[in-house]
Motif scaffolding. Sequence first.
Motif, PDB file in Angstrom:
ATOM      1  N   PRO A   3       0.815  -1.223   0.000  1.00 51.62           N
ATOM      2  CA  PRO A   3       0.000   0.000   0.000  1.00 51.62           C
ATOM      3  C   PRO A   3       0.849   1.274   0.000  1.00 51.62           C
ATOM      4  O   PRO A   3       0.438   2.298  -0.543  1.00 51.62           O
ATOM      5  CB  PRO A   3      -0.814  -0.103   1.287  1.00 51.62           C
ATOM      6  N   THR A   4       2.043   1.205   0.573  1.00 55.47           N
ATOM      7  CA  THR A   4       2.927   2.368   0.590  1.00 55.47           C
ATOM      8  C   THR A   4       3.341   2.747  -0.828  1.00 55.47           C
ATOM      9  O   THR A   4       3.405   3.935  -1.167  1.00 55.47           O
ATOM     10  CB  THR A   4       4.179   2.073   1.451  1.00 55.47           C
ATOM     11  N   ILE A   5       3.612   1.753  -1.646  1.00 57.38           N
ATOM     12  CA  ILE A   5       3.985   2.014  -3.039  1.00 57.38           C
ATOM     13  C   ILE A   5       2.823   2.678  -3.769  1.00 57.38           C
ATOM     14  O   ILE A   5       3.019   3.633  -4.535  1.00 57.38           O
ATOM     15  CB  ILE A   5       4.391   0.704  -3.752  1.00 57.38           C
ATOM     16  N   TRP A   6       1.606   2.192  -3.544  1.00 58.07           N
ATOM     17  CA  TRP A   6       0.433   2.786  -4.193  1.00 58.07           C
ATOM     18  C   TRP A   6       0.222   4.227  -3.730  1.00 58.07           C
ATOM     19  O   TRP A   6      -0.145   5.099  -4.527  1.00 58.07           O
ATOM     20  CB  TRP A   6      -0.815   1.952  -3.933  1.00 58.07           C
ATOM     21  N   MET A   7       0.437   4.492  -2.447  1.00 64.17           N
ATOM     22  CA  MET A   7       0.308   5.862  -1.943  1.00 64.17           C
ATOM     23  C   MET A   7       1.367   6.764  -2.562  1.00 64.17           C
ATOM     24  O   MET A   7       1.076   7.908  -2.930  1.00 64.17           O
ATOM     25  CB  MET A   7       0.402   5.881  -0.414  1.00 64.17           C
ATOM     26  N   ALA A   8       2.582   6.266  -2.684  1.00 64.43           N
ATOM     27  CA  ALA A   8       3.655   7.052  -3.300  1.00 64.43           C
ATOM     28  C   ALA A   8       3.337   7.335  -4.768  1.00 64.43           C
ATOM     29  O   ALA A   8       3.534   8.454  -5.248  1.00 64.43           O
ATOM     30  CB  ALA A   8       4.983   6.319  -3.175  1.00 64.43           C
ATOM     31  N   LEU A   9       2.837   6.343  -5.474  1.00 61.48           N
ATOM     32  CA  LEU A   9       2.463   6.529  -6.873  1.00 61.48           C
ATOM     33  C   LEU A   9       1.341   7.567  -6.997  1.00 61.48           C
ATOM     34  O   LEU A   9       1.373   8.434  -7.874  1.00 61.48           O
ATOM     35  CB  LEU A   9       2.031   5.203  -7.495  1.00 61.48           C
ATOM     36  N   GLY A  10       0.373   7.493  -6.105  1.00 57.06           N
ATOM     37  CA  GLY A  10      -0.702   8.474  -6.109  1.00 57.06           C
ATOM     38  C   GLY A  10      -0.183   9.881  -5.872  1.00 57.06           C
ATOM     39  O   GLY A  10      -0.610  10.836  -6.536  1.00 57.06           O
ATOM     40  N   LEU A  11       0.760  10.036  -4.950  1.00 53.80           N
ATOM     41  CA  LEU A  11       1.341  11.346  -4.674  1.00 53.80           C
ATOM     42  C   LEU A  11       2.109  11.863  -5.885  1.00 53.80           C
ATOM     43  O   LEU A  11       2.030  13.042  -6.222  1.00 53.80           O
ATOM     44  CB  LEU A  11       2.259  11.274  -3.452  1.00 53.80           C
ATOM     45  N   VAL A  12       2.833  10.987  -6.553  1.00 55.26           N
ATOM     46  CA  VAL A  12       3.561  11.388  -7.765  1.00 55.26           C
ATOM     47  C   VAL A  12       2.579  11.878  -8.826  1.00 55.26           C
ATOM     48  O   VAL A  12       2.807  12.907  -9.469  1.00 55.26           O
ATOM     49  CB  VAL A  12       4.412  10.215  -8.307  1.00 55.26           C
ATOM     50  N   LEU A  13       1.474  11.170  -9.004  1.00 55.36           N
ATOM     51  CA  LEU A  13       0.484  11.577 -10.003  1.00 55.36           C
ATOM     52  C   LEU A  13      -0.133  12.929  -9.655  1.00 55.36           C
ATOM     53  O   LEU A  13      -0.347  13.768 -10.538  1.00 55.36           O
ATOM     54  CB  LEU A  13      -0.599  10.510 -10.133  1.00 55.36           C
ATOM     55  N   VAL A  14      -0.402  13.165  -8.378  1.00 54.98           N
ATOM     56  CA  VAL A  14      -0.934  14.463  -7.960  1.00 54.98           C
ATOM     57  C   VAL A  14       0.072  15.563  -8.269  1.00 54.98           C
ATOM     58  O   VAL A  14      -0.272  16.598  -8.856  1.00 54.98           O
ATOM     59  CB  VAL A  14      -1.284  14.454  -6.455  1.00 54.98           C
ATOM     60  N   LEU A  15       1.325  15.353  -7.885  1.00 50.97           N
ATOM     61  CA  LEU A  15       2.349  16.373  -8.122  1.00 50.97           C
ATOM     62  C   LEU A  15       2.589  16.606  -9.610  1.00 50.97           C
ATOM     63  O   LEU A  15       2.773  17.744 -10.049  1.00 50.97           O
ATOM     64  CB  LEU A  15       3.653  15.982  -7.417  1.00 50.97           C
ATOM     65  N   GLU A  16       2.584  15.540 -10.394  1.00 56.99           N
ATOM     66  CA  GLU A  16       2.773  15.677 -11.840  1.00 56.99           C
ATOM     67  C   GLU A  16       1.595  16.400 -12.484  1.00 56.99           C
ATOM     68  O   GLU A  16       1.762  17.117 -13.461  1.00 56.99           O
ATOM     69  CB  GLU A  16       2.949  14.297 -12.494  1.00 56.99           C
ATOM     70  N   GLY A  17       0.409  16.215 -11.952  1.00 54.95           N
ATOM     71  CA  GLY A  17      -0.768  16.849 -12.517  1.00 54.95           C
ATOM     72  C   GLY A  17      -0.888  18.323 -12.180  1.00 54.95           C
ATOM     73  O   GLY A  17      -1.595  19.070 -12.868  1.00 54.95           O
ATOM     74  N   LEU A  18      -0.209  18.770 -11.130  1.00 51.49           N
ATOM     75  CA  LEU A  18      -0.301  20.174 -10.736  1.00 51.49           C
ATOM     76  C   LEU A  18       0.308  21.106 -11.781  1.00 51.49           C
ATOM     77  O   LEU A  18      -0.191  22.210 -11.977  1.00 51.49           O
ATOM     78  CB  LEU A  18       0.383  20.397  -9.384  1.00 51.49           C
ATOM     79  N   GLY A  19       1.375  20.680 -12.438  1.00 55.85           N
ATOM     80  CA  GLY A  19       2.039  21.521 -13.432  1.00 55.85           C
ATOM     81  C   GLY A  19       1.114  21.949 -14.555  1.00 55.85           C
ATOM     82  O   GLY A  19       0.864  23.148 -14.737  1.00 55.85           O
ATOM     83  N   PRO A  20       0.566  20.997 -15.322  1.00 56.40           N
ATOM     84  CA  PRO A  20      -0.316  21.402 -16.422  1.00 56.40           C
ATOM     85  C   PRO A  20      -1.630  22.012 -15.944  1.00 56.40           C
ATOM     86  O   PRO A  20      -2.240  22.805 -16.651  1.00 56.40           O
ATOM     87  CB  PRO A  20      -0.556  20.115 -17.204  1.00 56.40           C
ATOM     88  N   MET A  21      -2.074  21.680 -14.747  1.00 59.23           N
ATOM     89  CA  MET A  21      -3.336  22.213 -14.257  1.00 59.23           C
ATOM     90  C   MET A  21      -3.205  23.686 -13.837  1.00 59.23           C
ATOM     91  O   MET A  21      -4.053  24.512 -14.153  1.00 59.23           O
ATOM     92  CB  MET A  21      -3.823  21.395 -13.054  1.00 59.23           C
ATOM     93  N   LEU A  22      -2.105  24.026 -13.148  1.00 56.07           N
ATOM     94  CA  LEU A  22      -1.944  25.384 -12.625  1.00 56.07           C
ATOM     95  C   LEU A  22      -1.210  26.318 -13.575  1.00 56.07           C
ATOM     96  O   LEU A  22      -1.472  27.518 -13.588  1.00 56.07           O
ATOM     97  CB  LEU A  22      -1.199  25.334 -11.283  1.00 56.07           C
ATOM     98  N   PHE A  23      -0.263  25.775 -14.330  1.00 58.24           N
ATOM     99  CA  PHE A  23       0.572  26.602 -15.211  1.00 58.24           C
ATOM    100  C   PHE A  23       0.657  25.974 -16.607  1.00 58.24           C
ATOM    101  O   PHE A  23       1.737  25.542 -17.027  1.00 58.24           O
ATOM    102  CB  PHE A  23       1.983  26.740 -14.632  1.00 58.24           C
ATOM    103  N   PRO A  24      -0.437  25.917 -17.353  1.00 61.42           N
ATOM    104  CA  PRO A  24      -0.415  25.202 -18.643  1.00 61.42           C
ATOM    105  C   PRO A  24       0.563  25.784 -19.659  1.00 61.42           C
ATOM    106  O   PRO A  24       1.240  25.028 -20.350  1.00 61.42           O
ATOM    107  CB  PRO A  24      -1.857  25.285 -19.140  1.00 61.42           C
ATOM    108  N   ALA A  25       0.657  27.104 -19.749  1.00 62.23           N
ATOM    109  CA  ALA A  25       1.561  27.703 -20.742  1.00 62.23           C
ATOM    110  C   ALA A  25       3.020  27.420 -20.397  1.00 62.23           C
ATOM    111  O   ALA A  25       3.822  27.059 -21.266  1.00 62.23           O
ATOM    112  CB  ALA A  25       1.318  29.207 -20.843  1.00 62.23           C
ATOM    113  N   LEU A  26       3.363  27.581 -19.130  1.00 70.81           N
ATOM    114  CA  LEU A  26       4.737  27.314 -18.686  1.00 70.81           C
ATOM    115  C   LEU A  26       5.075  25.836 -18.851  1.00 70.81           C
ATOM    116  O   LEU A  26       6.178  25.486 -19.273  1.00 70.81           O
ATOM    117  CB  LEU A  26       4.910  27.754 -17.236  1.00 70.81           C
ATOM    118  N   TRP A  27       4.122  24.972 -18.539  1.00 69.80           N
ATOM    119  CA  TRP A  27       4.332  23.530 -18.659  1.00 69.80           C
ATOM    120  C   TRP A  27       4.567  23.156 -20.125  1.00 69.80           C
ATOM    121  O   TRP A  27       5.459  22.380 -20.442  1.00 69.80           O
ATOM    122  CB  TRP A  27       3.112  22.794 -18.091  1.00 69.80           C
ATOM    123  N   ARG A  28       3.773  23.733 -21.016  1.00 71.61           N
ATOM    124  CA  ARG A  28       3.920  23.453 -22.456  1.00 71.61           C
ATOM    125  C   ARG A  28       5.290  23.916 -22.948  1.00 71.61           C
ATOM    126  O   ARG A  28       5.955  23.230 -23.720  1.00 71.61           O
ATOM    127  CB  ARG A  28       2.815  24.156 -23.237  1.00 71.61           C
TER     128      ARG A  28
END
Length: 66
Positions: A3-28
């Motif tokens: 379960p720790t691995i799944w939680m870590a993977l979930g956290l990575v996905l959240v952090l990776e998703g913040l870039g295009p969600m909050l700063f789409p032009a900069l991310w692009r």
Amino acid sequence: MSPTIWMALGLVLVLEGLGPMLFPALWRKMIGTLSTLPDALLRRFGGGLVVAGCVIYYMLRHKMGG
């Protein structure tokens, strides 16, 4: 998988998703810049991230007594 691995993977996905969600032009722009870098440099960067992730995982697992 642990379960720790799944939680870590979930956290990575959240952090990776913040870039295009909050700063789409900069991310692009960043993705465009990354696509122009040579393969050797991208491999070195990716390898560094893998090593850093393994070290963090090892340190946390050791500290948690796993």
